[in-house]
Design a protein around this motif. Structure first.
Motif, PDB file in Angstrom:
ATOM      1  N   GLU A  72      15.604  -8.474  10.261  1.00 21.25           N
ATOM      2  CA  GLU A  72      15.372  -7.870  11.559  1.00 21.25           C
ATOM      3  C   GLU A  72      16.006  -8.698  12.686  1.00 21.25           C
ATOM      4  OE1 GLU A  72      10.998  -8.507  10.960  1.00 21.25           O
ATOM      5  OE2 GLU A  72      10.977  -6.662   9.567  1.00 21.25           O
ATOM      6  N   LYS A  73      15.141  -9.080  13.706  1.00 26.55           N
ATOM      7  CA  LYS A  73      15.775  -9.505  14.920  1.00 26.55           C
ATOM      8  C   LYS A  73      16.667 -10.500  14.888  1.00 26.55           C
ATOM      9  CE  LYS A  73      12.284  -7.710  18.079  1.00 26.55           C
ATOM     10  NZ  LYS A  73      11.157  -8.008  18.895  1.00 26.55           N
ATOM     11  N   ARG A  74      16.601 -11.445  13.346  1.00 23.75           N
ATOM     12  CA  ARG A  74      17.608 -12.401  13.383  1.00 23.75           C
ATOM     13  C   ARG A  74      18.833 -12.196  12.604  1.00 23.75           C
ATOM     14  NH1 ARG A  74      13.045 -13.181  10.769  1.00 23.75           N
ATOM     15  NH2 ARG A  74      13.921 -13.262   8.520  1.00 23.75           N
ATOM     16  N   GLN A  75      18.914 -10.997  12.388  1.00 26.45           N
ATOM     17  CA  GLN A  75      20.009 -10.262  11.368  1.00 26.45           C
ATOM     18  C   GLN A  75      21.469 -10.835  11.994  1.00 26.45           C
ATOM     19  OE1 GLN A  75      19.716  -9.032   8.231  1.00 26.45           O
ATOM     20  NE2 GLN A  75      21.949  -9.415   8.525  1.00 26.45           N
ATOM     21  N   VAL A  76      22.094 -11.287  11.235  1.00 19.68           N
ATOM     22  CA  VAL A  76      23.428 -11.795  11.554  1.00 19.68           C
ATOM     23  C   VAL A  76      24.642 -10.710  11.259  1.00 19.68           C
ATOM     24  CG1 VAL A  76      25.387 -13.391  11.031  1.00 19.68           C
ATOM     25  CG2 VAL A  76      23.326 -14.321  11.078  1.00 19.68           C
ATOM     26  N   ASP A  77      25.160 -10.051  12.123  1.00 17.47           N
ATOM     27  CA  ASP A  77      26.066  -8.978  11.741  1.00 17.47           C
ATOM     28  C   ASP A  77      27.260  -9.403  10.912  1.00 17.47           C
ATOM     29  OD1 ASP A  77      24.771  -7.347  13.599  1.00 17.47           O
ATOM     30  OD2 ASP A  77      26.130  -7.761  15.278  1.00 17.47           O
ATOM     31  N   GLY A  78      27.255  -8.514  10.073  1.00 19.39           N
ATOM     32  CA  GLY A  78      28.259  -8.778   9.068  1.00 19.39           C
ATOM     33  C   GLY A  78      28.242 -10.063   7.988  1.00 19.39           C
ATOM     34  N   THR A 135      25.937 -20.119  16.745  1.00 18.33           N
ATOM     35  CA  THR A 135      24.776 -19.424  17.049  1.00 18.33           C
ATOM     36  C   THR A 135      25.491 -17.900  17.130  1.00 18.33           C
ATOM     37  OG1 THR A 135      23.144 -18.867  18.352  1.00 18.33           O
ATOM     38  CG2 THR A 135      25.160 -19.504  19.580  1.00 18.33           C
ATOM     39  N   TYR A 136      24.824 -17.086  17.459  1.00 17.15           N
ATOM     40  CA  TYR A 136      25.065 -15.637  17.512  1.00 17.15           C
ATOM     41  C   TYR A 136      26.231 -15.362  18.578  1.00 17.15           C
ATOM     42  CZ  TYR A 136      20.846 -14.711  14.758  1.00 17.15           C
ATOM     43  OH  TYR A 136      19.803 -14.904  13.925  1.00 17.15           O
ATOM     44  N   GLY A 137      27.119 -14.825  18.034  1.00 20.64           N
ATOM     45  CA  GLY A 137      28.506 -14.573  19.038  1.00 20.64           C
ATOM     46  C   GLY A 137      29.512 -15.535  18.833  1.00 20.64           C
ATOM     47  N   GLY A 138      29.128 -16.607  17.841  1.00 20.01           N
ATOM     48  CA  GLY A 138      30.287 -17.426  17.606  1.00 20.01           C
ATOM     49  C   GLY A 138      30.536 -17.530  16.092  1.00 20.01           C
ATOM     50  N   GLU A 165      15.603 -16.954   3.411  1.00 27.21           N
ATOM     51  CA  GLU A 165      16.302 -16.414   4.724  1.00 27.21           C
ATOM     52  C   GLU A 165      17.730 -15.858   4.499  1.00 27.21           C
ATOM     53  OE1 GLU A 165      17.122 -15.565   8.871  1.00 27.21           O
ATOM     54  OE2 GLU A 165      15.232 -16.279   7.824  1.00 27.21           O
ATOM     55  N   LEU A 166      18.271 -16.587   3.450  1.00 25.33           N
ATOM     56  CA  LEU A 166      19.870 -16.415   3.407  1.00 25.33           C
ATOM     57  C   LEU A 166      19.826 -15.004   2.312  1.00 25.33           C
ATOM     58  CD1 LEU A 166      21.546 -19.789   2.765  1.00 25.33           C
ATOM     59  CD2 LEU A 166      21.732 -18.176   4.859  1.00 25.33           C
ATOM     60  N   CYS A 167      18.998 -14.790   1.723  1.00 17.60           N
ATOM     61  CA  CYS A 167      18.716 -13.465   0.785  1.00 17.60           C
ATOM     62  C   CYS A 167      18.649 -12.460   1.897  1.00 17.60           C
ATOM     63  CB  CYS A 167      17.796 -13.805  -0.486  1.00 17.60           C
ATOM     64  SG  CYS A 167      18.417 -14.800  -1.781  1.00 17.60           S
ATOM     65  N   TRP A 168      17.579 -12.666   2.584  1.00 18.13           N
ATOM     66  CA  TRP A 168      17.191 -11.424   3.851  1.00 18.13           C
ATOM     67  C   TRP A 168      18.332 -11.287   4.675  1.00 18.13           C
ATOM     68  CZ3 TRP A 168      12.377 -14.676   4.946  1.00 18.13           C
ATOM     69  CH2 TRP A 168      11.148 -14.446   3.897  1.00 18.13           C
ATOM     70  N   GLN A 169      19.150 -12.360   4.993  1.00 19.33           N
ATOM     71  CA  GLN A 169      20.119 -11.987   5.970  1.00 19.33           C
ATOM     72  C   GLN A 169      21.213 -11.179   4.842  1.00 19.33           C
ATOM     73  OE1 GLN A 169      21.018 -12.675   8.918  1.00 19.33           O
ATOM     74  NE2 GLN A 169      19.479 -14.154   9.533  1.00 19.33           N
ATOM     75  N   LEU A 170      21.724 -11.485   3.704  1.00 16.89           N
ATOM     76  CA  LEU A 170      22.744 -10.768   2.931  1.00 16.89           C
ATOM     77  C   LEU A 170      22.105  -9.210   2.690  1.00 16.89           C
ATOM     78  CD1 LEU A 170      23.411 -13.504   0.605  1.00 16.89           C
ATOM     79  CD2 LEU A 170      25.226 -12.405   2.387  1.00 16.89           C
ATOM     80  N   ARG A 171      20.931  -9.299   2.483  1.00 13.74           N
ATOM     81  CA  ARG A 171      20.455  -7.976   2.369  1.00 13.74           C
ATOM     82  C   ARG A 171      20.282  -6.958   3.631  1.00 13.74           C
ATOM     83  NH1 ARG A 171      15.477  -9.273  -1.639  1.00 13.74           N
ATOM     84  NH2 ARG A 171      15.091  -6.950  -1.585  1.00 13.74           N
ATOM     85  N   SER A 187      14.074 -19.293  16.493  1.00 16.92           N
ATOM     86  CA  SER A 187      12.708 -19.450  15.847  1.00 16.92           C
ATOM     87  C   SER A 187      11.628 -18.208  16.745  1.00 16.92           C
ATOM     88  CB  SER A 187      12.033 -20.607  15.911  1.00 16.92           C
ATOM     89  OG  SER A 187      11.730 -21.198  17.071  1.00 16.92           O
ATOM     90  N   VAL A 188      12.042 -17.845  17.670  1.00 20.40           N
ATOM     91  CA  VAL A 188      11.314 -16.849  18.345  1.00 20.40           C
ATOM     92  C   VAL A 188      11.219 -15.572  17.715  1.00 20.40           C
ATOM     93  CG1 VAL A 188      11.167 -15.310  20.469  1.00 20.40           C
ATOM     94  CG2 VAL A 188      11.682 -17.992  20.601  1.00 20.40           C
TER      95      VAL A 188
END
Length: 407
Positions: A369-375, A329-332, A359-365, A183-184
């Motif tokens: 930003e800093k929360r972005q999940v790669d791929g 989490t990230y990296g998993g 949130e999921l639409c932002w991730q897919l698009r 959440s940071v």
């Protein structure tokens, strides 16, 4: 007959905040902000919206109209929805069905809540409580304490998991540690503080031995909105570069096993979630392992843990190992609740499902930003309401070639 494909073409939400933080702001103001942002994201005017489905739990009848009128009074149908904590995604589910029926090309799904401070409580005492059977069944399996009832229901589910599979209190703590850490990076989150695992474990006990205060979601004020559209609408307005397809969406209510199997996890919605999830993946042709990013209903860290297994993110009884490996989490293997989840982002009941969708639409698009999940290519949503209703959904880019061309 080919089923109509449905797309999210615009999303918007407010920052979730402590109830009553701003005395001069009410639910129509929250709703107006979320809808205005969603319309701007889609690049369309409100006059192009043909119907609206509006979700809220705490409010009088036709609050949906009062909220929508802040944006425009075009005479469109407005439906009011209340399905406990899954209200926002229930509005989304109904909006999707309206488009699939062929009755509209563009539908607004809106959710909001103006809540009271403190734990949730009943409002009516002269009629049957919708949760009375759940509570009675729980009381036959374990002692009912003096704490908040929702915390006891989910906390007892966590205790059963501990007894059955050897899960430790630290596993629940690690979930809260993760979500607070996520959440940071979320400007919409009610809380953005990072804590150590020790701080989380030593915060005040809510359900002894399983839940502390920092493992519980707060009550919140806020709103979320999504603009849903048909493929014809998307192409007519040139929205292919941002359209997120709802690959599938399933809703389930309590099956007989919720009470018949004498299980505290099932009273808390485990089988509801598993039923909807099995239908979703069977119909979509995907598997849980195909997902990269998940927004799930972590009203309490215990619910996030048991939901890992109900969604098929890990095998039954293996949630503790899943957490210890960092596969949430990230990296998993998956990133679960990159937004911070309900625990940190907040939980304005009617808005939660729409915030998950945003949130999921932002991730897919690629806009997180800093929360972005790669791929991030396939996203999973889970929104649970005791009493009961659960909605699970899968999202992907509707026109990836167009989206990539824009990038």
């Amino acid at each position: 007959m080919t089923k109509t494909r449905v797309y999210v073409v615009g999303v918007g939400m407010t920052k979730f905040e402590k109830p009553g933080r701003r005395a001069d702001v009410c639910y129509p103001d929250f709703a107006k902000e979320a809808v205005t942002k969603a319309l701007a994201d889609a690049g369309i005017k409100f006059e192009e919206v043909q119907q609206a489905v509006v979700g809220y739990v705490y409010g009088d009848s036709t609050c949906g109209q009062r909220a929508v009128y802040e944006v425009g009074m075009t005479g469109i149908p407005v439906y009011n929805v209340n399905n406990n904590c899954s209200t926002g995604s229930s509005a989304l589910y109904l909006a999707k069905q309206i488009i699939e029926s062929g009755n509209s090309d563009c539908v607004l799904a809106l959710g909001f809540e103006k809540m009271e401070r403190g734990s949730l409580s009943s409002k009516y005492f002269d009629r049957a409580n919708p949760m009375e059977r759940h509570i009675t069944e729980m009381g036959e399996l374990t002692e009912i304490g003096a704490g908040p009832m929702a915390a006891q229901i989910f906390g007892n589910a966590g205790k059963e998991h501990m007894k059955k599979y050897g899960t430790k209190p630290e596993h629940f703590g690690k979930i809260a540690w993760k979500n607070h850490k996520h959440s940071v990076n979320n400007p919409y989150s009610q809380f953005r503080d990072e804590y150590t695992l020790e701080q989380i474990m030593k915060s005040p006990q809510v359900v002894e031995g399983v839940l502390t205060k920092l493992q519980c979601c707060p009550t919140s004020d806020g709103s979320g909105a999504a603009i849903l559209a048909s493929e014809q609408f998307v192409r007519r307005h040139g929205l292919e570069c941002q359209a997120v397809e709802i690959v599938g969406m399933e809703m389930a209510t309590d099956p007989e096993s919720t009470f018949a199997d004498k299980s505290l996890m099932k009273i808390a919605g485990y089988d509801m979630t598993r039923l909807a999830t099995e239908r979703l993946f069977a119909k979509s042709g995907y598997k849980p392992q195909d997902v990269q990013v998940v927004e799930l209903h972590d009203c309490f860290s215990a619910n996030e843990l048991v939901t890992y297994e109900a969604l098929g993110l890990c095998a039954e009884g293996k949630a503790g190992e899943f957490i210890d490996r960092g596969d949430n989490t990230y990296g998993g293997k998956f990133v679960v609740n990159p937004s911070g989840g309900l625990i940190s982002k907040g939980h304005p009941l009617g808005a939660t499902g729409l915030a998950q969708c945003s949130e999921l639409c932002w991730q897919l698009r690629g806009l997180a930003e800093k929360r972005q999940v790669d791929g991030a290519k396939l996203a999973l949503q889970h929104n649970l309401g005791l009493g009961g209703a659960v909605i699970v959904a899968l999202y992907r880019l509707g026109f990836p070639a167009a989206a990539n061309a824009k990038l």
